[in-house]
Design a protein around this motif. Structure first.
Motif: not given
Length: 319
Positions: A233, A235, A237, A254, A256-258, A300-302
């Motif tokens: 993953s 992303g 934070t 939190l 967010l990414g791929y 989305g959330p990772t």
């Protein structure tokens, strides 16, 4: 402050800030506490009145103030106004009779007496910036609660940048030959923001391998299906840290990414083998693969973290 703002900004009228502390066991601790309290007062003046660090002259005391209390005092030395002498009305007198002029010898001008050179007043030195903590040890209590123990370290390069590395590992044995195995490192580079440095944005990534069954998650998934594969993953934070004490804080994170996962799905099958001479058959569990070389992509959330942090070195309260 409003009335003498021009004199303060020009350096003609510094703001004297004195911090007092005498309740701790050592002089070093008293001095540090007085320093933190004085910085807090100056921060309010910078925020509310627009002052600069160079406008202050800070003094730290490892004792009580004149009133016998621990306090932070702020002094502005305003010059006293010059006294005005009352004018005495002149009394008219009769003019005297004129006298004959007397010859006056020329006067040689006296040599001008040398004046002492003005001494430049030393400008107030700004208080040194508080040193951030050097290292922090952390654990994600959310992952810990899901039986995926997590431990990490953070190296604070300076007040603005840090590098963090977390690692999660689990190896649990279950019935019917089911084994839960997960390992997942998660590096991150952080940029701390704002004056108090309690928030940051970061770039994170992760790679791991797993061998899990979905049955521990409840009735939402099939209890007889296992998954074996790897994932990675990347992303962004965002975070906010809440200070609990000088050394401990809580970090809300939190990401967010791929995320991409490559996996095989399988089901455990029990086989019984009767060896001659044994009274009972030998039970073994074998894997029957259902799907191979499957992939799944997710945006989305990772990650979601609530970390308990213990800082080592430096001063946590400056943040």
């Amino acid at each position: 402050m409003n009335e003498y703002r021009e004199q303060i900004a020009d350096g003609r009228m510094p703001v004297y800030v004195d911090g007092y502390c005498a309740s701790l066991s050592t002089a070093k601790e008293n001095r540090r506490t007085a320093y933190l309290r004085a910085n807090r007062v100056k921060s309010e003046l910078v925020t509310q009145k627009g002052l600069r660090e160079a406008d202050f002259c800070t003094t730290l005391h490892t004792g009580a103030s004149d009133s016998g209390k621990e306090a932070v005092t702020m002094t502005l030395r305003i010059p006293a106004p010059k006294a005005v002498q009352p004018e005495t009305p002149a009394v008219s007198e009769p003019a005297p009779a004129p006298e004959p002029p007397t010859p006056v010898a020329p006067v040689t001008p006296a040599a001008e007496e040398p004046q002492p050179a003005p001494v430049a007043e030393a400008a107030p030195q700004p208080a040194p910036a508080a040193k951030p903590y050097c290292f922090a040890v952390r654990t994600n209590v959310l992952y810990d609660a899901m039986l995926l123990p997590t431990l990490g370290v953070e190296w604070r390069v300076n007040r603005d940048w840090s590098i963090k590395l977390d690692g999660s590992f689990a190896h649990w044995s279950g019935g019917e030959g089911k084994v839960q195995k997960v390992w997942l490192p998660n590096p991150e580079v952080r940029r701390y923001l704002l004056r108090n440095k309690r928030s940051y944005v970061g770039v994170s990534g992760g790679y791991g391998e797993y061998n899990i069954y979905k049955y521990p998650l409840g009735g939402l998934f099939s209890k007889d299906t296992g998954y074996q594969g790897s994932l990675w993953s990347a992303g962004l934070t965002v975070d906010y840290q809440l200070c609990l004490s000088r050394r401990f804080s809580v970090d809300f994170n939190l990401g967010l990414g791929y995320m991409r996962s490559e996996y095989n799905s399988f089901a455990p099958v029990m086989t019984e083998t009767l060896i001659p001479g044994d009274d009972f058959p030998t039970v073994r569990y074998e894997r029957i693969f259902r799907e191979r070389s499957k992939t799944k992509n997710f945006f989305g959330p990772t990650q979601a973290e609530i970390n308990l942090i213990w800082t080592i070195g430096g001063n946590k309260q400056n943040r």
